[in-house]
Design an enzyme around this catalytic site. Sequence first.
Site, PDB file in Angstrom:
ATOM      1  CD1 TRP A 146      -0.254  -1.548   3.138  1.00 23.64           C
ATOM      2  CD2 TRP A 146       0.589   0.511   3.330  1.00 23.64           C
ATOM      3  NE1 TRP A 146       0.508  -1.524   4.283  1.00 23.64           N
ATOM      4  CE2 TRP A 146       1.036  -0.267   4.432  1.00 23.64           C
ATOM      5  CE3 TRP A 146       0.988   1.842   3.259  1.00 23.64           C
ATOM      6  CZ2 TRP A 146       1.862   0.256   5.435  1.00 23.64           C
ATOM      7  CZ3 TRP A 146       1.808   2.365   4.248  1.00 23.64           C
ATOM      8  CH2 TRP A 146       2.233   1.579   5.318  1.00 23.64           C
ATOM      9  CG  ASN A 147       5.076   1.221   0.738  1.00 20.47           C
ATOM     10  OD1 ASN A 147       4.684   0.302   0.024  1.00 20.47           O
ATOM     11  ND2 ASN A 147       6.354   1.379   1.029  1.00 20.47           N
ATOM     12  CE  LYS A 170      -4.651  -9.125  -2.769  1.00 21.72           C
ATOM     13  NZ  LYS A 170      -4.281  -8.292  -1.601  1.00 21.72           N
ATOM     14  N   GLY A 223       6.971  -6.367  -0.028  1.00 19.85           N
ATOM     15  CA  GLY A 223       6.276  -6.294   1.255  1.00 19.85           C
ATOM     16  C   GLY A 223       7.175  -6.729   2.390  1.00 19.85           C
ATOM     17  CB  SER A 224       6.349  -7.617   5.868  1.00 17.53           C
ATOM     18  OG  SER A 224       5.549  -8.782   5.768  1.00 17.53           O
ATOM     19  CD  GLU A 245      11.342  -3.668  -2.215  1.00 26.25           C
ATOM     20  OE1 GLU A 245      11.636  -3.564  -0.994  1.00 26.25           O
ATOM     21  OE2 GLU A 245      10.452  -3.015  -2.766  1.00 26.25           O
ATOM     22  CG  LEU A 246      11.414  -9.893   1.146  1.00 29.80           C
ATOM     23  CD1 LEU A 246      11.881 -11.174   1.823  1.00 29.80           C
ATOM     24  CD2 LEU A 246       9.931  -9.972   0.793  1.00 29.80           C
ATOM     25  CB  CYS A 279      10.909  -0.784   1.703  1.00 30.19           C
ATOM     26  SG  CYS A 279      11.133  -0.438  -0.055  1.00 30.19           S
ATOM     27  CD  GLU A 376      11.107  -1.425   7.212  1.00 30.63           C
ATOM     28  OE1 GLU A 376      11.362  -0.711   6.227  1.00 30.63           O
ATOM     29  OE2 GLU A 376      10.659  -2.594   7.112  1.00 30.63           O
TER      30      GLU A 376
END
Length: 479
Positions: A146-147, A170, A223-224, A245-246, A279, A376
Site C-alpha cells: 500500500w505504500n 494483486k 512487502g514484509s 523485495e522485502l 522500505c 523497522e
Amino acid sequence: MHASLYVGGEWRPTSVAKPVINPATGESVGTVAGAEPADLDDALATAAAGFRVWSQTLAHERGRRLIDGCRLIRERIDAIARVMTLEQGKPLAEAKGEIATSVDNLEWMAEEATRAYGRILVPRTPGIQQFVHREPIGPVAAFTPWNFPALTPLRKIGGALAAGCSLILKPSEETPLTAFELVRAFHDAGLPPGVLNLVFGRSAEISAHLIASPVIRKVTFTGSTPVGKHLLGLAAQGAKRATMELGGHAPVIVCDDVDVPAAAALAVKAKFRNAGQVCTCPTRFFVQQGVYDAFVDAFTAATRKIVVGNGLEAGVEMGPLANARQLASIEALVGDARAQGARLTTGGHRLGNDGLFYAPTVLADVPDTARMMSEEPFGPVAPIQKVASLDEAVAKANALPFGLASYVMTRSLSRADRLSRAIEAGMVVVNHFTVSTPASPFGGVKESGYGSEGGIEGLDAYLVTKSVTMRLAGEDLQP
C-alpha cells in the site's frame, strides 16, 4: 469510485464491495471488489492465453504498447495523483512525483524489451552450432503493498510485460484505486486481453490460489519479510522462480567531516517522505561523536519545520500514516524507546483526533535495546545514535538481518569507497538519498530479499535461458 476486477480484457462485477478509507479524514473514498475462486481461475486461464499471444509478439511491438500506456498515464497524472492521495494519504506533490518516476521506469523497460539478447557460442565440433536464447518465463503472479500504489505495480508490470510475460496483479485492498486507474490506462491503450489482469481480495487466499496453479511460473512480491518468506514457501512447492523485495532498516552513517546543516536538511527530507513509510527510508542514524550534538540539533530544527496535514492541501509536506496499524506501531515503538532512556527532541505524539496523523519525531541517544533499533519503524520517527568510530558504525549497520538500502554522508572519497564496500546492503547511496534510477537495479540482500527490479536485471528476472545445439543442414548424420 469502484475498483473492479479486470480479467481477460474485461471489467468484471462482483458481489463484494469493501470500502476504501481516506487516512486523513476516516471517510470512504470508494470501494474495491473481491475475487472469488472462479474469478481467479478465469484470471489464470486468460493469463495463460494472453501469454501465448504476448510471448510471440515482437519485442518492438510490446515496447510500443507499453509506451502507449505510459502516454495515457502521463496525460492523466493529475487525476491519478489525486486518487492516490485520497486513498494513501501522501501529499499531492509526492503522489505526482511517484507516478512520474514510475512511468520513467516503465518507459525505460519498454525500450529494454528489444535488448533481451542471446548469443552464439564458439563451436567445439565441426558442423555443430550452439545458440543461447532468452525467452519469457511465463505467466506471473505479482503482489504489491500500500505504500507506493503506483511505483510497485508499474515496476512489476514493466519487467514482466517487456520480457513477454503475462501478469496477474494483486495490489493492496487499502490502496486499490490507483492500481485500477493504471490498469485502465493500459486497457485504453489497447493491450491485448489476458496480458494484464487485476484481482483484489483476501491476500492469503489469493496468493495461495494463484501460486499453487501450474499456470503461474514466476512470483514477484514487495512487502514484509515474514509474508515474503511465506510466499517463498508456496513458490518452492512448485519450484517456481521468485523475486522478493522485502523489509529494510536502512542505516545512515554520518561522518565527522560533513557540512552538518546541509547533511541534516537532506536527511530530514528523505526520512519523512511518505511519512516514513518507505522500505528504503533512512531509519537508523549513526553519527560520529565529533558532530553528534550539532547534527541532532540541526536535524531536530529541520524536523520541526515540516508541515503536516491533509495531502490535498497546499503547502503540506507530510500526510497521515496510511492505516491504524501503522499509527499503533509507531506509538508503541516510541514509547518503548523513551522507556529505555532515549531522549525525545521533538514530536512523539499523535496530532489531533481526526485522521491518522503523527508528529515527525526525533529520538537521540537511543539504546541498542530499544525495539526500533531492530524492528523497522515504517513511520515518521528518526532514532539517532552516537558512534566513536567508523568501524563501530559499520558493525552497527551490519548487525541486523536486513540489507536493502543504506546511506553514507562524508566529504572523503576514501571513506565513501571504504564504507560503501563494507556495508552489507543491496544498495548504497553516498551524499544523497535517491536509491534507484530506471537503469539501476533495485533489490536487497540477507532477509531483505533477493532478485532485482529495474535495470537490465529487472528484465532478466522474467527471462529463462534456453541452450540450442544444432547440427548444420547438409551434414551427414553419424551415430
